[in-house]
Design a protein around this motif. Structure first.
Motif, PDB file in Angstrom:
ATOM      1  N   VAL A 270      44.480 -25.555  81.100  1.00 20.17           N
ATOM      2  CA  VAL A 270      43.871 -25.143  79.837  1.00 20.17           C
ATOM      3  C   VAL A 270      42.934 -26.239  79.339  1.00 20.17           C
ATOM      4  O   VAL A 270      43.179 -27.422  79.542  1.00 20.17           O
ATOM      5  CB  VAL A 270      44.950 -24.842  78.773  1.00 20.17           C
ATOM      6  CG1 VAL A 270      45.796 -23.662  79.196  1.00 20.17           C
ATOM      7  CG2 VAL A 270      45.839 -26.054  78.536  1.00 20.17           C
ATOM      8  N   PRO A 271      41.838 -25.861  78.682  1.00 19.82           N
ATOM      9  CA  PRO A 271      40.880 -26.857  78.203  1.00 19.82           C
ATOM     10  C   PRO A 271      41.350 -27.482  76.895  1.00 19.82           C
ATOM     11  O   PRO A 271      42.227 -26.939  76.200  1.00 19.82           O
ATOM     12  CB  PRO A 271      39.610 -26.027  77.980  1.00 19.82           C
ATOM     13  CG  PRO A 271      40.134 -24.661  77.614  1.00 19.82           C
ATOM     14  CD  PRO A 271      41.377 -24.488  78.443  1.00 19.82           C
ATOM     15  N   PRO A 272      40.780 -28.622  76.514  1.00 21.25           N
ATOM     16  CA  PRO A 272      41.063 -29.173  75.178  1.00 21.25           C
ATOM     17  C   PRO A 272      40.503 -28.221  74.132  1.00 21.25           C
ATOM     18  O   PRO A 272      39.575 -27.451  74.404  1.00 21.25           O
ATOM     19  CB  PRO A 272      40.335 -30.511  75.193  1.00 21.25           C
ATOM     20  CG  PRO A 272      39.232 -30.326  76.180  1.00 21.25           C
ATOM     21  CD  PRO A 272      39.784 -29.421  77.249  1.00 21.25           C
ATOM     22  N   SER A 273      41.073 -28.302  72.926  1.00 15.24           N
ATOM     23  CA  SER A 273      40.671 -27.319  71.925  1.00 15.24           C
ATOM     24  C   SER A 273      41.211 -27.715  70.558  1.00 15.24           C
ATOM     25  O   SER A 273      41.950 -28.696  70.417  1.00 15.24           O
ATOM     26  CB  SER A 273      41.221 -25.935  72.292  1.00 15.24           C
ATOM     27  OG  SER A 273      42.655 -25.964  72.298  1.00 15.24           O
ATOM     28  N   PHE A 274      40.871 -26.911  69.568  1.00 16.02           N
ATOM     29  CA  PHE A 274      41.568 -26.941  68.284  1.00 16.02           C
ATOM     30  C   PHE A 274      42.702 -25.940  68.368  1.00 16.02           C
ATOM     31  O   PHE A 274      42.493 -24.762  68.690  1.00 16.02           O
ATOM     32  CB  PHE A 274      40.622 -26.573  67.140  1.00 16.02           C
ATOM     33  CG  PHE A 274      41.339 -26.361  65.828  1.00 16.02           C
ATOM     34  CD1 PHE A 274      41.824 -27.433  65.100  1.00 16.02           C
ATOM     35  CD2 PHE A 274      41.563 -25.068  65.347  1.00 16.02           C
ATOM     36  CE1 PHE A 274      42.507 -27.242  63.909  1.00 16.02           C
ATOM     37  CE2 PHE A 274      42.235 -24.865  64.158  1.00 16.02           C
ATOM     38  CZ  PHE A 274      42.704 -25.958  63.429  1.00 16.02           C
ATOM     39  N   ASP A 275      43.908 -26.399  68.088  1.00 19.64           N
ATOM     40  CA  ASP A 275      45.080 -25.528  68.158  1.00 19.64           C
ATOM     41  C   ASP A 275      45.387 -25.000  66.761  1.00 19.64           C
ATOM     42  O   ASP A 275      45.833 -25.756  65.891  1.00 19.64           O
ATOM     43  CB  ASP A 275      46.280 -26.299  68.719  1.00 19.64           C
ATOM     44  CG  ASP A 275      47.500 -25.422  68.890  1.00 19.64           C
ATOM     45  OD1 ASP A 275      47.421 -24.454  69.661  1.00 19.64           O
ATOM     46  OD2 ASP A 275      48.523 -25.701  68.240  1.00 19.64           O
TER      47      ASP A 275
END
Length: 438
Positions: free
Chosen positions: A154-159
């Motif tokens: 999974v890519p980095p992101s805002f969770d």
């Protein structure tokens, strides 16, 4: 709904055999808190909390020339690793004991294990292949293959669930060492403890982008209110140990360069309280964290000191069986032996301090002042974690230590069932440990 993994994926964290470990020694103790009713722990505080004497100057990572294999290695001789052609073999040329033509791997395909003598282990092979947990196959033609995972990275992101933001960072570009950096919701000028997280995966698989690790670090950052750096270390067998130790040590040194506020990564400069840096690792990552903490006890981190360490079911082992939970059958103990020799290029044996720290005469030099070791009742490495804490108590180490056991749970439950009652209670425990005033 939070991320939830199928029970099968626990195999990818360590061994499929972990869940079949002895179910004896059930714990009937309980507490009035419903969230922690199946947890027990003890706290160890030495009478003298003074800092240990400064150890001898750190001489760098252990030299492979100084390592020797124990008697368990006599049938395995020596590994030399050479990446194989990643193209699929022709079906017409495929024979029993070779990787299937549609085989795939997470890293660089199949790898030839030269000088690997599979003969003593042929009774364990089925159809020409030996399955090591749920993440690696070894074929009779001395080829190793990583098993493709069901879930994509999974890519980095805002969770949106936790409010945590993440991004990928380069740590040592020339060596390909990277990491995933996480920050919680913050107010202007607020500083947070830093967790340097070392993922598990038997030294051969997984990454910071694996969904179970990305999800868990998100939860840890939000619940403990910390910044986190999840390290992508290079993996065996292409990069046998101690490369993973060296990479994690390099990541710590990179972090330390930000302690004066002038590092290359703004999030570390702006949000981290460098008086509160913690190493955290699970499984093989717990083994790596321990060994790096040993190095930290003998060398300087450029003005930064580790405030503590958390180990989840660290991968420790040894030549002799200990306790009640370790498997005694040939198949499972041999699988562990092969995994270790694949991971180390057979430069060390099962009783080397890298794997069996209770044999380490320098254990008292562990370079953290506080330690939390978390084990699970129904896993085969449970007793190793307990014996590790006992050895530390008798070694002369001057730190503060806590052993925390979760009953009726198996290996890596906090990753496979992060929303379960036991995992939530463990997360609360770890968050409290990190945020406790020294």
């Amino acid at each position: 709904m939070g991320y939830k993994m199928s029970p099968f994926l626990c195999l990818f964290i360590f061994f499929s055999v972990a869940s079949s470990a002895s179910n004896s020694s059930s714990n009937n103790s309980s507490s009035s808190n419903s969230d922690t009713s199946n947890l027990k722990h003890f706290v160890y505080k030495p009478a003298n909390n003074s800092s240990p004497n400064k150890p001898q100057q750190f001489a760098g990572p252990p030299s492979s020339n100084s390592k020797s294999s124990d008697s368990n290695s006599t049938n395995l001789k020596h590994f030399v690793y050479k990446p194989a052609n990643n193209s699929s073999p022709n079906k017409s040329n495929q024979s029993a004991g070779s990787p299937p033509s549609n085989s795939s791997s997470n890293n660089s395909g199949t790898i030839k294990l030269h000088k690997f003598d599979a003969t003593p282990f042929l009774p364990l092979f089925h159809g020409g292949v030996l399955h090591i947990g749920g993440f690696m196959n070894i074929y009779k033609n001395n080829t190793l293959e990583r098993i493709k995972e069901d879930h994509k990275n999974v890519p980095p992101s805002f969770d949106s669930r936790t409010g945590v933001t993440s991004k990928d960072v380069e740590i040592i570009p020339e060596n390909g060492i990277t990491g995933r950096l996480y920050i919680p919701v913050q107010t202007p000028g607020e500083k947070f403890p830093l967790v340097v997280y070392v993922h598990g995966g038997g030294f051969v698989t997984k990454s910071a982008a694996s969904p179970e690790y990305h999800n868990y670090v998100n939860l840890l950052v939000a619940n403990a209110s910390v910044v986190a750096l999840s390290v992508n270390y290079r993996q065996a067998p292409e990069h046998p140990l101690p490369v993973a130790y060296q990479d994690t040590w390099s990541a710590l040194k990179w972090v330390a360069k930000h302690s004066n506020g002038s590092g290359t990564e703004a999030w570390l400069n702006d949000y981290v309280d460098f008086k509160s840096v913690y190493l955290v690792g699970d499984g093989a990552g717990g083994n790596i964290a321990h060994n790096v903490a040993m190095w930290a006890g003998q060398d300087s981190l450029d003005g930064m000191k580790l405030a503590g360490m958390v180990l989840f079911s660290p991968l420790f082992w040894g030549k002799d069986i200990i306790g009640e939970h370790e498997p005694k059958d040939f198949k499972r103990r041999t699988s562990m032996k092969i995994l270790w020799y694949v991971s180390t290029e057979m430069i060390v044996g099962l009783d080397d301090p890298w794997l069996n720290p209770i044999k380490d005469p320098n254990l008292s030099k562990l370079g953290v002042p506080r330690l939390l070791v978390c084990i699970s009742e129904n896993e085969m490495m449970r007793d190793r974690g307990e014996y590790y804490t006992k050895a530390l108590r008798t070694s002369g180490w001057k730190g503060e230590m806590e052993l925390h056991e979760t009953t009726a749970e198996s290996h890596a439950y906090q990753l496979t069932e992060p929303d379960g009652e036991s995992a939530r209670a463990l997360l609360t425990k770890v968050s409290s440990f990190i945020n406790k005033e020294p």
